[in-house]
Design a protein around this motif. Sequence first.
Motif, PDB file in Angstrom:
ATOM      1  N   GLU A   1     -40.119  17.937   5.405  1.00 51.33           N
ATOM      2  CA  GLU A   1     -38.716  18.354   5.342  1.00 51.33           C
ATOM      3  C   GLU A   1     -37.818  17.121   5.307  1.00 51.33           C
ATOM      4  O   GLU A   1     -38.000  16.190   6.087  1.00 51.33           O
TER       5      GLU A   1
ATOM      6  N   ALA B   1     -42.663  24.712   6.868  1.00 54.93           N
ATOM      7  CA  ALA B   1     -41.309  24.866   7.398  1.00 54.93           C
ATOM      8  C   ALA B   1     -41.111  26.286   7.917  1.00 54.93           C
ATOM      9  O   ALA B   1     -41.545  27.259   7.288  1.00 54.93           O
TER      10      ALA B   1
ATOM     11  N   ARG C   1     -40.224  21.590  12.792  1.00 54.16           N
ATOM     12  CA  ARG C   1     -39.770  21.322  11.428  1.00 54.16           C
ATOM     13  C   ARG C   1     -40.961  20.888  10.594  1.00 54.16           C
ATOM     14  O   ARG C   1     -41.966  20.411  11.113  1.00 54.16           O
TER      15      ARG C   1
ATOM     16  N   ASN D   1     -33.609  14.268  15.673  1.00 44.63           N
ATOM     17  CA  ASN D   1     -34.354  15.511  15.604  1.00 44.63           C
ATOM     18  C   ASN D   1     -35.639  15.365  16.399  1.00 44.63           C
ATOM     19  O   ASN D   1     -36.543  14.629  15.989  1.00 44.63           O
TER      20      ASN D   1
END
Length: 486
Positions: free
Chosen positions: A470, A370, A466, A362
């Motif tokens: 998270e 978020a 993100r 990622n």
Amino acid sequence: MPSTPPRPSAARPRPPQRRPSRPPVRRKRPRWGMRAATTLSVVVLASAGIGHAVVTSLDADIARVDPFKDMKNRPRAGDGMNVLLVGTDGRDKITEAERLKYRLGGEPCHCTDTIMIVHISEDRERASVVSLPRDSYATTPEHVDVTTGERHHGHPLKINAAYAEGGPQLTVRTVENMTHVKIDHYLEVDFTSFMRTVDVLGGVEICNADPLKDTYTGLDLPAGRHRLMGGQALQYVRSRHADGSSDLGRMKRQQRFLAALIDRATSSGILLNPMRFRDVTRAVLGSVRADKGFGTDELLGLGRAMRNFSPSSSEFTTVPIGQMGYVVKGVGSTLKWDPVKSSRLFKSLREDRPLAADKPKNKALLVPVAPQQIRVQVENGTAAGGLGNRVDAALAATGFRTTGFPVNAADRTLKRTVVAYDPRWDRSARSLAAALPGSELRAVKGQGAVLKVIAGADFERVRKVRAEDELQGEFGVVTGDEVGCV
């Protein structure tokens, strides 16, 4: 416990003939941050291959405990090495001025405010750190109370209270019973060790996206990049009230601090300077307690194998929580582990597998909030047809909760994209702006919870973002290079 390998001669250290007997590793804590990071730094610093005599002279500084005495029916040993790293609130050597400045008053609880399992892989190329929240629901095995001498049957408590009832031995037994992970070494660090180590290192750099203020510890950091010395670092890793996430938030900050400490120790030249190495290890070992099997040879053996250790070699996680606020009569509100996910996590440790092995790659930018929590109305601020739809679709694809019905702005001559927001939602606004490179933040008092994106002629793309907290992969694992300053 594996036997201690023979000591190499001082003139020419002999390379280990077999794998080191599972020495300790260095790593961070809530308050843990303070103790864990300090002890882990000893291992990192040993990686310089400093002369055996230099480290041998420090061996006498380590206070010894026997947490494995008469223990039976222990879990089967797996590959790699497991260190139980605990932080206590010992403050006997803290000066009165330091007590006042860093809010260290009050009586110590004689319990562990940080508990971590640090796993060093068999090939000595990876360190996996699992934080066990101090309020975790636990059940002790049968034991004798070290304070009263009373024999107890197994009973429920918060995991950090095991130390007060049965000292290091009950702590190790309780952790082994809950995780089925065999503990090879035990390290216990206090406030003094943490502060002195950070000071000797010349401070540790951390970054925070939002201001952090905790009236309990005295922490007061504006958003940005900071170099923290010992006392302020202690405030940072102890703070539970800097945001609304209590102990879990504190553990994330501790992970950040430990990653930064590793980077500082491995990149500053300390490992190549015997005198600075000696000073740092003295600062740590002067307030450390360890099991009898952890000595100079273990330290050097592991250190030599970890010469190339870096933040990217480390991975951090917290045991998966299944139920917050699990109330137990006589114990209070606890955190109950997720039985399925935690079982898989500890199985990975036993089998010496990377916790981040299945973590998706990622490259998204880390932001405070978020995108799934941010509502957005898109407006087209140009004469170009279809721009509003493009922006709305791109934001929605990244996770933002767009209305799906973009409209034309009153001003159709906008050159630069604008993010308009109510000041009460400033963290959400910064997260949204991060997804729109080059955009301008514009506070609009009273606008409400829905943020507005007015697309300008400069719009090119939406960047993936993100949230910092998270979960990534099954266990919420992050690597050291992901939580450091960028």
